[in-house]
Design a protein around this motif. Structure first.
Motif, PDB file in Angstrom:
ATOM      1  N   ILE A 100       8.209   8.589  -0.768  1.00  8.75           N
ATOM      2  CA  ILE A 100       7.157   7.743  -0.191  1.00  8.75           C
ATOM      3  C   ILE A 100       5.818   8.461  -0.231  1.00  8.75           C
ATOM      4  O   ILE A 100       4.792   7.869  -0.589  1.00  8.75           O
ATOM      5  CB  ILE A 100       7.538   7.307   1.242  1.00  8.75           C
ATOM      6  CG1 ILE A 100       8.728   6.338   1.184  1.00  8.75           C
ATOM      7  CG2 ILE A 100       6.347   6.661   1.949  1.00  8.75           C
ATOM      8  CD1 ILE A 100       9.372   6.059   2.530  1.00  8.75           C
ATOM      9  N   ALA A 101       5.802   9.741   0.120  1.00  5.02           N
ATOM     10  CA  ALA A 101       4.551  10.515   0.077  1.00  5.02           C
ATOM     11  C   ALA A 101       3.999  10.576  -1.345  1.00  5.02           C
ATOM     12  O   ALA A 101       2.784  10.439  -1.560  1.00  5.02           O
ATOM     13  CB  ALA A 101       4.785  11.926   0.616  1.00  5.02           C
ATOM     14  N   GLU A 102       4.869  10.736  -2.315  1.00  2.90           N
ATOM     15  CA  GLU A 102       4.455  10.784  -3.722  1.00  2.90           C
ATOM     16  C   GLU A 102       3.831   9.444  -4.135  1.00  2.90           C
ATOM     17  O   GLU A 102       2.776   9.407  -4.757  1.00  2.90           O
ATOM     18  CB  GLU A 102       5.667  11.115  -4.598  1.00  2.90           C
ATOM     19  CG  GLU A 102       5.352  11.413  -6.021  1.00  2.90           C
ATOM     20  CD  GLU A 102       4.700  12.763  -6.264  1.00  2.90           C
ATOM     21  OE1 GLU A 102       4.206  12.961  -7.387  1.00  2.90           O
ATOM     22  OE2 GLU A 102       4.647  13.615  -5.351  1.00  2.90           O
ATOM     23  N   TRP A 103       4.479   8.356  -3.795  1.00  7.43           N
ATOM     24  CA  TRP A 103       3.988   7.032  -4.165  1.00  7.43           C
ATOM     25  C   TRP A 103       2.667   6.715  -3.460  1.00  7.43           C
ATOM     26  O   TRP A 103       1.800   6.069  -4.038  1.00  7.43           O
ATOM     27  CB  TRP A 103       5.013   5.958  -3.853  1.00  7.43           C
ATOM     28  CG  TRP A 103       6.266   6.067  -4.667  1.00  7.43           C
ATOM     29  CD1 TRP A 103       6.404   6.646  -5.905  1.00  7.43           C
ATOM     30  CD2 TRP A 103       7.553   5.606  -4.315  1.00  7.43           C
ATOM     31  NE1 TRP A 103       7.710   6.561  -6.333  1.00  7.43           N
ATOM     32  CE2 TRP A 103       8.441   5.929  -5.378  1.00  7.43           C
ATOM     33  CE3 TRP A 103       8.072   4.950  -3.206  1.00  7.43           C
ATOM     34  CZ2 TRP A 103       9.790   5.600  -5.353  1.00  7.43           C
ATOM     35  CZ3 TRP A 103       9.419   4.630  -3.182  1.00  7.43           C
ATOM     36  CH2 TRP A 103      10.259   4.946  -4.249  1.00  7.43           C
ATOM     37  N   LYS A 104       2.526   7.148  -2.224  1.00  6.46           N
ATOM     38  CA  LYS A 104       1.286   6.846  -1.489  1.00  6.46           C
ATOM     39  C   LYS A 104       0.088   7.609  -2.058  1.00  6.46           C
ATOM     40  O   LYS A 104      -1.045   7.237  -1.821  1.00  6.46           O
ATOM     41  CB  LYS A 104       1.459   7.145   0.000  1.00  6.46           C
ATOM     42  CG  LYS A 104       2.275   6.069   0.689  1.00  6.46           C
ATOM     43  CD  LYS A 104       2.265   6.216   2.173  1.00  6.46           C
ATOM     44  CE  LYS A 104       2.963   5.015   2.790  1.00  6.46           C
ATOM     45  NZ  LYS A 104       2.782   4.941   4.224  1.00  6.46           N
ATOM     46  N   ARG A 105       0.349   8.656  -2.809  1.00  6.27           N
ATOM     47  CA  ARG A 105      -0.732   9.401  -3.456  1.00  6.27           C
ATOM     48  C   ARG A 105      -1.034   8.900  -4.858  1.00  6.27           C
ATOM     49  O   ARG A 105      -1.838   9.493  -5.573  1.00  6.27           O
ATOM     50  CB  ARG A 105      -0.394  10.881  -3.494  1.00  6.27           C
ATOM     51  CG  ARG A 105      -0.451  11.505  -2.127  1.00  6.27           C
ATOM     52  CD  ARG A 105      -0.500  12.976  -2.219  1.00  6.27           C
ATOM     53  NE  ARG A 105      -0.587  13.535  -0.887  1.00  6.27           N
ATOM     54  CZ  ARG A 105      -0.704  14.799  -0.647  1.00  6.27           C
ATOM     55  NH1 ARG A 105      -0.737  15.655  -1.652  1.00  6.27           N
ATOM     56  NH2 ARG A 105      -0.770  15.249   0.581  1.00  6.27           N
ATOM     57  N   THR A 106      -0.377   7.826  -5.250  1.00  4.36           N
ATOM     58  CA  THR A 106      -0.621   7.195  -6.544  1.00  4.36           C
ATOM     59  C   THR A 106      -1.472   5.960  -6.288  1.00  4.36           C
ATOM     60  O   THR A 106      -1.136   5.137  -5.442  1.00  4.36           O
ATOM     61  CB  THR A 106       0.719   6.795  -7.197  1.00  4.36           C
ATOM     62  OG1 THR A 106       1.534   7.951  -7.309  1.00  4.36           O
ATOM     63  CG2 THR A 106       0.500   6.177  -8.560  1.00  4.36           C
ATOM     64  N   GLU A 107      -2.569   5.829  -7.007  1.00  5.86           N
ATOM     65  CA  GLU A 107      -3.502   4.739  -6.755  1.00  5.86           C
ATOM     66  C   GLU A 107      -2.829   3.369  -6.775  1.00  5.86           C
ATOM     67  O   GLU A 107      -3.074   2.530  -5.914  1.00  5.86           O
ATOM     68  CB  GLU A 107      -4.644   4.775  -7.772  1.00  5.86           C
ATOM     69  CG  GLU A 107      -5.719   3.757  -7.503  1.00  5.86           C
ATOM     70  CD  GLU A 107      -6.872   3.857  -8.483  1.00  5.86           C
ATOM     71  OE1 GLU A 107      -7.610   2.882  -8.576  1.00  5.86           O
ATOM     72  OE2 GLU A 107      -7.030   4.898  -9.155  1.00  5.86           O
ATOM     73  N   SER A 108      -1.964   3.133  -7.748  1.00 12.12           N
ATOM     74  CA  SER A 108      -1.359   1.803  -7.893  1.00 12.12           C
ATOM     75  C   SER A 108      -0.390   1.456  -6.765  1.00 12.12           C
ATOM     76  O   SER A 108      -0.202   0.285  -6.448  1.00 12.12           O
ATOM     77  CB  SER A 108      -0.650   1.682  -9.236  1.00 12.12           C
ATOM     78  OG  SER A 108       0.400   2.615  -9.312  1.00 12.12           O
TER      79      SER A 108
END
Length: 185
Positions: A100-108
């Motif tokens: 989740i942390a990884e995805w939240k740091r991705t703009e899309s």
């Protein structure tokens, strides 16, 4: 057109066909194995990318409409955005927090909503199942399911993504069957 031109054109067509980056999954190519680590069955009728940095990348209707990606990484390979590493002793909920942390740091996917975060098994090993939804830059809702785990060899994830409208449900059963087919050697 003379014989030399015909032969040259024939060889060019054969060469281009051999270089195609996609191959349809059929009965003869459905069962796949990677790194003497695990086997799984790819969904029949989907196409797989033949040259990819992931273990497997398959799509039914095209990568922008749906895809399943399987990725196995060693623990010391840092996640690209959070720069975190995984460990063999991590619990499934810790794997979920990292994803989740990884995805939240991705703009899309920064605007993601977690629809579910539940324990699961993958190949008989403890895993986590995350189901998220986000909107792409055009406002289209996209759904993603990721089932992931860590073990002594590293981290393994199987991820399915498609637009929430029509395409997500269309490929969900194939994703579930692929997940259920995974066996560790």
């Amino acid at each position: 057109m003379n014989l030399h031109h015909s032969i040259a054109i024939g060889l060019l067509i054969a060469t281009l066909a051999a270089c195609t980056p996609w191959a349809r999954v059929d009965q003869s190519s459905q069962l796949e194995s990677k790194r003497n680590d695990y086997t799984l069955e790819l969904p029949l009728g989907w196409v797989k990318r033949t040259a990819d940095t992931n273990d497997f990348f398959v799509t039914r209707d095209g990568p922008t409409l749906n895809y399943i990606v399987v990725n196995r990484q060693p623990h010391d390979r840092k996640l690209p955005r959070t720069k975190q590493e995984t460990r063999a002793d991590m619990l499934p909920h810790e794997v979920a927090e990292l994803a989740i942390a990884e995805w939240k740091r991705t703009e899309s996917t920064a605007n993601l909503d977690v629809l579910s975060n539940t324990p699961a098994t993958l190949g008989g090993k403890p895993a986590v199942r995350l189901h998220i939804r986000y909107k792409n830059d055009r406002g289209l809702p996209i759904e993603r399911i990721m089932i992931g785990l860590v073990d002594a060899k590293g981290r393994l994830s199987i991820q399915y993504e498609a637009p929430a409208i029509v395409y997500f449900q269309r490929g969900l059963a194939d994703f579930e069957a692929m997940v259920a087919s995974l066996r560790f050697k």
